[in-house]
Each structure stands twice: as structure tokens, then as C-alpha cells.
Design an enzyme around this catalytic site. Sequence first.
Site, PDB file in Angstrom:
ATOM      1  N   CYS A   2      55.841 101.340  56.596  1.00  0.00           N
ATOM      2  CA  CYS A   2      54.526 101.146  57.182  1.00  0.00           C
ATOM      3  C   CYS A   2      54.206  99.653  57.124  1.00  0.00           C
ATOM      4  CB  CYS A   2      53.474 101.912  56.393  1.00  0.00           C
ATOM      5  SG  CYS A   2      53.878 103.661  56.229  1.00  0.00           S
ATOM      6  N   ARG A  27      57.295  97.913  62.129  1.00  0.00           N
ATOM      7  CA  ARG A  27      57.526  98.533  60.820  1.00  0.00           C
ATOM      8  C   ARG A  27      57.244 100.028  60.826  1.00  0.00           C
ATOM      9  NH1 ARG A  27      57.727  94.614  56.653  1.00  0.00           N
ATOM     10  NH2 ARG A  27      57.614  96.333  55.201  1.00  0.00           N
ATOM     11  N   TRP A  73      54.486 104.936  59.409  1.00  0.00           N
ATOM     12  CA  TRP A  73      55.748 105.644  59.630  1.00  0.00           C
ATOM     13  C   TRP A  73      55.656 106.845  58.699  1.00  0.00           C
ATOM     14  CZ3 TRP A  73      60.044 107.213  56.812  1.00  0.00           C
ATOM     15  CH2 TRP A  73      61.173 107.578  57.569  1.00  0.00           C
ATOM     16  N   ASN A  99      51.591 101.562  51.686  1.00  0.00           N
ATOM     17  CA  ASN A  99      52.964 101.559  52.205  1.00  0.00           C
ATOM     18  C   ASN A  99      53.859 101.997  51.054  1.00  0.00           C
ATOM     19  OD1 ASN A  99      55.445 100.939  53.334  1.00  0.00           O
ATOM     20  ND2 ASN A  99      55.223  98.720  53.060  1.00  0.00           N
ATOM     21  N   GLY A 100      54.618 103.077  51.239  1.00  0.00           N
ATOM     22  CA  GLY A 100      55.490 103.562  50.174  1.00  0.00           C
ATOM     23  C   GLY A 100      55.336 105.062  50.015  1.00  0.00           C
ATOM     24  N   GLU A 480      79.346 100.861  64.422  1.00  0.00           N
ATOM     25  CA  GLU A 480      78.114 100.171  64.815  1.00  0.00           C
ATOM     26  C   GLU A 480      77.753 100.479  66.272  1.00  0.00           C
ATOM     27  OE1 GLU A 480      75.668  98.834  63.636  1.00  0.00           O
ATOM     28  OE2 GLU A 480      74.853  97.388  65.061  1.00  0.00           O
ATOM     29  N   LYS A 484      74.265 102.165  67.502  1.00  0.00           N
ATOM     30  CA  LYS A 484      73.352 101.575  68.484  1.00  0.00           C
ATOM     31  C   LYS A 484      73.001 102.597  69.566  1.00  0.00           C
ATOM     32  CE  LYS A 484      72.015  98.842  66.852  1.00  0.00           C
ATOM     33  NZ  LYS A 484      72.486  98.390  65.575  1.00  0.00           N
ATOM     34  N   GLU A 487      70.621 105.205  68.173  1.00  0.00           N
ATOM     35  CA  GLU A 487      69.289 104.679  67.867  1.00  0.00           C
ATOM     36  C   GLU A 487      68.431 104.468  69.096  1.00  0.00           C
ATOM     37  OE1 GLU A 487      70.414 101.038  65.575  1.00  0.00           O
ATOM     38  OE2 GLU A 487      68.690 101.622  64.373  1.00  0.00           O
ATOM     39  N   HIS A 503      92.915 114.220  63.567  1.00  0.00           N
ATOM     40  CA  HIS A 503      92.715 115.048  62.375  1.00  0.00           C
ATOM     41  C   HIS A 503      91.452 115.908  62.477  1.00  0.00           C
ATOM     42  CE1 HIS A 503      96.041 113.108  60.379  1.00  0.00           C
ATOM     43  NE2 HIS A 503      95.514 111.918  60.634  1.00  0.00           N
ATOM     44  N   LYS A 602      61.656  99.398  61.372  1.00  0.00           N
ATOM     45  CA  LYS A 602      62.566  98.275  61.179  1.00  0.00           C
ATOM     46  C   LYS A 602      62.954  98.076  59.716  1.00  0.00           C
ATOM     47  CE  LYS A 602      64.722  94.570  62.580  1.00  0.00           C
ATOM     48  NZ  LYS A 602      66.004  94.822  63.290  1.00  0.00           N
TER      49      LYS A 602
HETATM   50  C1  AGP Z   1      70.007  99.000  62.552  1.00  0.00           C
HETATM   51  O1  AGP Z   1      70.018  99.041  63.927  1.00  0.00           O
HETATM   52  C2  AGP Z   1      69.088  99.911  61.914  1.00  0.00           C
HETATM   53  N1  AGP Z   1      67.790  99.905  62.439  1.00  0.00           N
HETATM   54  C3  AGP Z   1      69.227 100.113  60.429  1.00  0.00           C
HETATM   55  O2  AGP Z   1      70.385 100.848  60.261  1.00  0.00           O
HETATM   56  C4  AGP Z   1      69.295  98.855  59.518  1.00  0.00           C
HETATM   57  O3  AGP Z   1      70.447  98.137  59.769  1.00  0.00           O
HETATM   58  C5  AGP Z   1      69.249  99.310  58.055  1.00  0.00           C
HETATM   59  O4  AGP Z   1      68.038  99.988  57.825  1.00  0.00           O
HETATM   60  C6  AGP Z   1      69.394  98.177  57.079  1.00  0.00           C
HETATM   61  O5  AGP Z   1      68.391  97.233  57.231  1.00  0.00           O
HETATM   62  P1  AGP Z   1      68.459  95.829  56.530  1.00  0.00           P
HETATM   63  O6  AGP Z   1      69.593  95.085  57.116  1.00  0.00           O
HETATM   64  O7  AGP Z   1      67.147  95.199  56.835  1.00  0.00           O
HETATM   65  O8  AGP Z   1      68.646  96.086  55.078  1.00  0.00           O
END
Ligand code: AGP
Length: 607
Positions: A2, A27, A73, A99-100, A480, A484, A487, A503, A602
Site C-alpha cells: 500500500c 504501490r 493493495w 501499510n502492512g 523472466e 513478463k 504479469e 521430462h 510494485k
Molecule cells: C517484476 O516484474 C515483478 N513485479 C516482481 O516479481 C518483482 O521483481 C519482485 O517483487 C521483486 O521486487 P524487488 O526487485 O523490488 O525486490
Amino acid sequence: MCGIIGYCGPRAASDVLLDGLKRLEYRGYDSAGISVGHNSSLKVFKKEGKIRVLRDAVPEGVDGQWGIGHTRWATHGGVNDINAHPHLDCTGKIAICHNGIIENYIALKEKLIDEGHAFKSDTDSEVIAHLVETFYEGDLEAAVKSTVSLLKGTYGILVMHSDHQDLIIGARNGSPMVLGLGDGEMFIASDVSAMIAHTKQVVYFEDGEVVRLDRHAYSVTDMRNRPVDKKVDSISWELEEMEKGDYPFYMLKEIHEQVVSIPRAMSGRIDEDQATAVLGGLNMSEMELLGVKRVMIIAAGTSYYAGRVVAYLLESLARIPAVTELASEVRYRNPIVEEGTLYFALSQSGETLDTLMAIRELQRKGGRVLGICNVVGSTIARESNGGVYIHSGPEIAVASTKAFTSQMTALYLFVLKMARMRHMAWPEGKKFIEGLQSVPEKISRIFEQEDHIKTLAKKYHEAESFLFLGRGLNYPVALEGALKLKEVAYIHAEGYSAAEIKHGPIALINEETPSLFIVPDDHLRDKVLSNMKEIKARKGPVIALCVEGDKDATDIADDVMYVPKSEEIFHPFLSVVPLQLFAYHCALELGRDVDQPRNLAKSVTVE
Ligand code: AGP
């Protein structure tokens, strides 16, 4: 996850809070709210949806010179207006943003209900408002301290009381919080982006600290009321860096910025004469570095994949055993910390709680942890025993792109340094540096293919499922690429070692399931070509991401994306870029919210 913001000053608090929340929206963006104080009463506005929905709900020119705001969030309780923050106590005089996660909220809530408190929301956070109410006897700061002493879990909390004009109390444990010092005004927020338009002078807080602020002054104390001296830092980012400029989305801007962010990560860190790297921030002497027997990299998400690429390289070039592990797993498996092991924590935000907690566990056991972070002054950067900033500039799109290549750049320099201290001779060091320096120009050539990648996205975006396959250094890049696509386009995608599909995952192959192969230009190329043929034999569509001029890969595949030729060790820098673009364009085709994909945030500050 958040975002929280507080403001005390002469301006209309609602405007400052709404602007700050807009910048914090990355966030968390399922709902938002503000509370502003005026004439001993609080006005609270809360709305499900993006900040623009909240903005429409707040009347123009609403009075109030101090206030708090929150962009959510959701963790506890569904996404709706009622569960949005701020939350009020029974009297309606106390407002809180949190936040938390409060882990013991059920027990606290039951007790408060027994005592007669009426709860409106399903959140864990609302207990904070009622606890402050219980403890309040005219001193808001004391009431907040008594409250947080009962909380288990993580929090960044802002509290205001209608009878205390111009006063905000903040407390943190595990969730970030920073104060911004303005001229006759004060800001407090979960990160600097909320205040960069107003001030660059900031104070970061540590866990267990409580801050009291009004428009003119602030004081920080610990839980035993001892004053804490704080240092004022300067934010190095510019406001313009946080704007989209001419790009339609931050994600596209940040993908393109890699041509400048990679050189920034190298800047001032290369010793051309000695053909090695200079990484003063590691805080380690050459003797200490020579004593490193093993390396463990810990991270989450995209940062984890960057770490996996580098672990390969540390072994192959520096001949140091290296592994990369998910931070969330390290913390709870009682890791063995041995002398001679050096730990790296990779984190763009520097606030990922899984990573932070793993660092603390390793440090508790005597481990030396170096941070590779982007956000200057972030908690991981501050708590690490040394480290390197990657200086990518703000990364605002939730999907991480430029941080991946910059993290690799910083750690490639570490590999160079370690290799040069061991087996790598001067000419090879020189070649390594030239190779790394040539990466940005090669990436810029990939952008010439963007229209073609767009065409491929048009062709494939309706696929329900995708496989991303690579080997060696490109295996983490395949992971990766799949992340992407998941996401931002919400397409199910699996990243696999190209060797491993036989496998099991090959059972998924049919005419509708595309496989994207990263075809290297190295000793594994022929193996990958065979893996491609195995998919073709089962009528699976194949996209090859190969080096320009690779006729064999082109002949086998249905479609091709190219990267410029490079030394094999730099291939991951190049191969990731078309995958980022491919995910972006698929997301656009599908009308997704590219920068703020559903369910994500984020900075992941909950476990
Ligand atoms: C990446 O596209 C993601 N949104 C997520 O996996 C991110 O890389 C992960 O949460 C780690 O974040 P950080 O690099 O800020 O620690």
C-alpha cells in the site's frame, strides 16, 4: 504494497494528498482514500478503484490543512469503499492509514468488540484506530506508542486526531516510511515519489521509531521515549524522471531506457587500465574478497532471475560456487551460514519484505550481506553490510524491466572483479569490459524490430498458454520472459529449461500452444535446435529468438525475433529485451492495464 502519505502545511491538504497518492499508485491501486482535518473535525473520502475515482469523489476546494491518505493493495477484506483506508475509531475523531499486515488482529478485534467497539470494515488495520481510541488520554503520540506495542506483524502507520490540528504521528515496523522536509510544510510517505514534487530533503525511519510532525518541526523517538537523532538525506531523482514523457506507458519507457540505464550502472566502476571493476560500496578489501569461497544471491521475482544469470557466470568465469535462492524460502529454512560465503540481496525497490527478512536472518547468523538496489536510501540498501546501487532511475511500471539488466550489469562487474583476482588474465578482462560496454548499442538495434515484435504479438496474443524455453545463461531469461507475459498480458506462461520439456511439459504441446525458444550462439545451440524440432514434430508453433543470421533456427521456427551477435555471456542482456517488448505488445493487444496489472503492486512489503 500500500502507499501512505501525510501532509501538514499551508496548502489544501486534499490536493497534496491526491497528487501524492497518484505518484504512489504503483504501490497498490484497488482503492484509495484520504482524511483531512478542519475545525476540529475530519472529512474522510474513500473509493474503490483508481485514484482518479477518488479524485472525482473529493469536492473541489475541500477545507483542511493537514491530512493522511492511502492507496490500497488488499490483504484482509475485499476491495470496496468500506475497506479502503483511512479507518476511523468509534468517535470519528481518530483516523489511521496502515501499510502492512497486523498478524494478531483477530485477537485484538475480539477484545475490542467485547469492550464495546463497533467495527465497520473487514480489514486487519481497523484495530489500530480503535486501539488508539482506547489508549488516548489527550496525548496522541503516547496513544500510538501504546497501540504499536500490542501489534504483531508489519506496519507503516499514520495517525491523526481532529482535536490536534496540524499533527500527524507515524510509526514503522517492517514497512517503509520517509519524512519530507519542506519550507513551512512537512510530508510523510511510504516512499519519496509522493513528495519529490515538493522537496528533496528527506529523513528515513527505522523499525521501532515513532515520528511526530507538524508543518514546522518533527521529532523522532524510540518505543522507550528516547530521542533518536536523524540524518537528513537528499533525493537524487529528478521529477522529470518520474514522468512518462512521450511514451504511452511507463513500461515501454523503461524498456527503452535500458540503453542509458546499463551505462549508468557501469559508470565510474570500470578500471580500464587494470581491466577490472571498482566497486567501493562493497566495503570489502581485496584480501577479504579473495577469501570468498561461495556466493549466495537472494531475491524475489525478476530480481531472482537476474541473480540466476549471474550465479551461472560467477561459477564459469570466476570459478566461485554460486547459487541464487528465493528470499522467501531462505528465511524459513534455517539457512546454514558458513565463513567464506558472501551473500547478495538483489532488490529494485529495496523494500521487498521477503528479501529484507532473509537478510536479517542471514545477518543474525553472522552472514555478510551486500545489497544490489535501485532505490537509494531503501531499507535493504540501508540494512545491508555494503552494496552497489544500480542507478536505473525510478522504475514505475509494476513489471520490472530496466532493473533486470542493471542488476545484471552491477553483478557482472562483480564477476569481472572476482575473476580478475583469480584466473582471468588482462586481455580477457579487457574483452569482458568491451563486451559489456557494447551491450547498450546492441539493445538499441533491437528496438528497430519493434514493429515486427508488434506483429508477432498480434498473431499470438490469443494463445491461452505459452512455453518459454532456454538453456544455460538463457534459462533464467526464459523464466523472466514467461513472468513478463503472465504479469502484463495475463497469459499463462511457463518458463522451462529447453532440455527439461521432454521430462514432462511436452505433454502440454498442441497446435494452439506456442513455444518461444531462446536460441543461443554457443555450445548449446545445436541442443536447443533439437529441442525445437521435438516441438515441431508435435505440431506446436515455435518462435525462435535467435542471433541475426541464424539460418537453421529461422528454418525450423514458424516465426523469428533476432538479437545482434554478441559474446555468449552477454546474450541474456539482449535476449530479455524482445521478450519484454513481446509481453508489452501482447498486453496492449489484449487491452490490459500495462503499468498497473491486476492484483499486483510494485513494492511487495508483505510476506
Ligand atoms: C517484476 O516484474 C515483478 N513485479 C516482481 O516479481 C518483482 O521483481 C519482485 O517483487 C521483486 O521486487 P524487488 O526487485 O523490488 O525486490
